[in-house]
Scaffold this motif. Structure first.
Motif, PDB file in Angstrom:
ATOM      1  N   GLU A 212      -5.003 -29.521  53.787  1.00 22.65           N
ATOM      2  CA  GLU A 212      -3.553 -29.770  53.798  1.00 22.65           C
ATOM      3  C   GLU A 212      -2.926 -29.712  55.191  1.00 22.65           C
ATOM      4  OE1 GLU A 212      -1.672 -30.857  51.508  1.00 22.65           O
ATOM      5  OE2 GLU A 212      -3.017 -30.662  49.817  1.00 22.65           O
TER       6      GLU A 212
ATOM      7  N   ARG B 233      -9.859 -23.410  37.414  1.00 23.44           N
ATOM      8  CA  ARG B 233     -11.138 -23.789  38.042  1.00 23.44           C
ATOM      9  C   ARG B 233     -11.464 -22.844  39.192  1.00 23.44           C
ATOM     10  NH1 ARG B 233     -10.236 -29.137  37.298  1.00 23.44           N
ATOM     11  NH2 ARG B 233      -9.150 -29.378  39.284  1.00 23.44           N
TER      12      ARG B 233
ATOM     13  N   GLY C 140       3.553 -33.912  42.077  1.00 17.53           N
ATOM     14  CA  GLY C 140       2.388 -34.760  41.795  1.00 17.53           C
ATOM     15  C   GLY C 140       1.893 -34.564  40.378  1.00 17.53           C
ATOM     16  N   VAL C 141       0.825 -35.250  40.056  1.00 24.80           N
ATOM     17  CA  VAL C 141       0.378 -35.259  38.662  1.00 24.80           C
ATOM     18  C   VAL C 141      -0.728 -34.241  38.365  1.00 24.80           C
ATOM     19  CG1 VAL C 141       1.027 -37.653  38.199  1.00 24.80           C
ATOM     20  CG2 VAL C 141      -1.203 -37.164  39.218  1.00 24.80           C
ATOM     21  N   ARG C 142      -1.315 -33.676  39.402  1.00 24.16           N
ATOM     22  CA  ARG C 142      -2.412 -32.728  39.164  1.00 24.16           C
ATOM     23  C   ARG C 142      -1.891 -31.487  38.464  1.00 24.16           C
ATOM     24  NH1 ARG C 142      -5.106 -31.451  44.691  1.00 24.16           N
ATOM     25  NH2 ARG C 142      -2.986 -31.636  45.434  1.00 24.16           N
ATOM     26  N   SER C 143      -2.630 -31.026  37.464  1.00 21.05           N
ATOM     27  CA  SER C 143      -2.208 -29.836  36.728  1.00 21.05           C
ATOM     28  C   SER C 143      -2.555 -28.585  37.525  1.00 21.05           C
ATOM     29  CB  SER C 143      -2.902 -29.802  35.371  1.00 21.05           C
ATOM     30  OG  SER C 143      -2.932 -28.483  34.892  1.00 21.05           O
ATOM     31  N   LEU C 144      -1.530 -27.796  37.810  1.00 19.63           N
ATOM     32  CA  LEU C 144      -1.749 -26.568  38.581  1.00 19.63           C
ATOM     33  C   LEU C 144      -2.601 -25.583  37.786  1.00 19.63           C
ATOM     34  CD1 LEU C 144      -1.163 -24.820  41.062  1.00 19.63           C
ATOM     35  CD2 LEU C 144       0.915 -24.050  39.919  1.00 19.63           C
TER      36      LEU C 144
ATOM     37  N   ARG D  85      -1.519 -26.344  48.028  1.00 22.59           N
ATOM     38  CA  ARG D  85      -1.529 -27.795  47.852  1.00 22.59           C
ATOM     39  C   ARG D  85      -0.107 -28.334  47.945  1.00 22.59           C
ATOM     40  NH1 ARG D  85      -1.774 -29.116  41.395  1.00 22.59           N
ATOM     41  NH2 ARG D  85       0.342 -29.830  41.650  1.00 22.59           N
TER      42      ARG D  85
ATOM     43  N   ASP E  74      -4.877 -26.135  35.585  1.00 20.38           N
ATOM     44  CA  ASP E  74      -6.299 -26.514  35.604  1.00 20.38           C
ATOM     45  C   ASP E  74      -6.937 -26.137  36.941  1.00 20.38           C
ATOM     46  OD1 ASP E  74      -5.996 -27.524  33.127  1.00 20.38           O
ATOM     47  OD2 ASP E  74      -6.082 -29.650  33.698  1.00 20.38           O
ATOM     48  N   GLU E  75      -6.217 -26.418  38.021  1.00 14.95           N
ATOM     49  CA  GLU E  75      -6.772 -26.119  39.349  1.00 14.95           C
ATOM     50  C   GLU E  75      -6.977 -24.620  39.550  1.00 14.95           C
ATOM     51  OE1 GLU E  75      -5.568 -28.092  43.029  1.00 14.95           O
ATOM     52  OE2 GLU E  75      -4.409 -29.445  41.765  1.00 14.95           O
TER      53      GLU E  75
END
Lengths: 203, 152
Positions: B24, B109, B99-103, B95, B105-106
């Motif tokens: 980033e 993970r 945006g579309v990324r699921s926090l 990050r 999920d990240e």
């Protein structure tokens, strides 16, 4: 045969000017805090040794090295770039390729922008090249991240190391004041010794 | 007075966090904003927005839309967890905010990724070459800085 301390030595090939000084100090601190010994051509600046011979010896004595190419730019007076740092990087790469017992040498290369090196030294593609943006946090985190991967042993977290560096930076003027010295009076070895002593007292 | 919070030197998620940070940190301005936010977090980590993710309390710090001079810096988000008893902060990821990324999920993970189990070794190596100033003088000067702090 590698010399004693080889696996813990980190050769630092960086600019020595005043503008770069804060970053240089952060790099030296980070290497020390991560449990390694910083080595620099500055450590024996006044010893009368031939400069190149000294650099070659330090590179050969260090398994790890940090090369900062961010000052590869045209000089305002001569219109030519200073090429000492890329030269030292080249010596280090040669040492890794031709030194049978030095194939595990690892190096981190810093530049100002991500792909700038492709314009002036494209043959180094494939090496670990990072940008620090002139910022100590990015530099410290990049060093920790690279060293952890290269050495394969758990190292203190980069952000925590940077926090300690900021604390040390606050203390340093007082430490120098206690010795009635200016920060610029400290040789590289004096500075490294001060860091190591400070770290010992802050365990 | 409450003890100071510290970033965990043995943070099990450090590798993931550092990888995200280095990805980033595209400009000096982004780094500067992140650095300021880390100072905020350290001063009072419990004050940020929080949510349960994978059964753990996760704190989320957001930088929001900011500008440094004429430069607009993209908003960042930092996820972390804390150990209140030890007063330590464990950074998990950084990050771009939105945006579309699921926090979730990240973060899940990151929490589930294999972590180094060993605590980092704290080795201190002194320079091989002699100092120009007497070593004891340097040591005294360093201890001189510690004394007032210990009296507080």
């Amino acid at each position: 045969m590698t010399p004693p301390g080889y696996d813990r030595n980190v050769f630092i090939n960086c600019p020595f000017d005043d503008a770069y000084r804060p970053l240089f100090e952060a790099i030296v601190f980070a290497v020390s805090d991560l449990g390694y010994r910083p080595r620099s051509a500055r450590e024996r600046l006044d010893s009368g040794e031939i400069r190149l011979a000294k650099i070659v010896e330090l590179i050969g004595a260090s398994r790890y090295s940090i090369h900062d190419l961010s000052r590869t730019e045209s000089d305002s007076v001569t219109a030519l770039p200073r090429f000492n740092m890329p030269l030292e990087l080249g010596i280090d790469l040669g040492c890794r390729y031709f030194g049978a017992d030095r194939t595990k040498k690892s190096m981190l290369i810093f530049d100002t922008e991500q792909y700038r090196y492709q314009k002036y030294i494209s043959d180094i593609a494939g090496q670990d090249i990072q940008q620090h943006n002139g910022n100590s946090l990015t530099a410290v985190v990049a060093i920790r991240h690279w060293l952890q991967a290269a050495a394969g042993i758990p190292l203190p977290a980069g952000v925590a190391t940077h926090e300690r560096y900021m604390q040390f930076r606050d203390d340093l003027p007082v430490i120098c004041g206690n010795m009635r010295l200016d920060i610029r009076d400290l040789t590289f070895t004096d500075f490294s010794f001060t860091i190591a002593t400070w770290l010992r007292e802050h365990r | 007075m409450a003890e100071t919070w510290l970033f965990d030197a043995g943070n099990p998620y450090e590798d993931i966090f550092e990888e995200a940070l280095l990805e980033e940190m595209s400009s000096r301005h982004v780094t500067e904003i992140l650095q300021r936010k880390l100072i905020d977090i350290r001063q009072d980590p419990l004050r940020q927005e929080h949510a349960l993710v994978g059964g753990r309390m996760i704190f989320i710090a957001r930088t929001g839309e900011l500008a440094i001079g004429d430069v607009q810096v993209p908003p960042l988000l930092i996820a972390y967890t804390v150990d209140e008893s030890k007063r330590i902060i464990q950074l998990i990821l950084v990050r771009r905010d939105g945006g579309v990324r699921s926090l979730d999920d990240e973060v899940e993970r990151a929490l589930a990724s294999p972590q180094a189990s060993d605590q980092p070794e704290r080795r201190i190596l002194f320079p091989a070459d002699p100092t120009s100033i007497r070593e004891e003088k340097i040591a005294e000067a360093v201890r001189g800085v510690l004394r007032p702090a210990k009296q507080r």
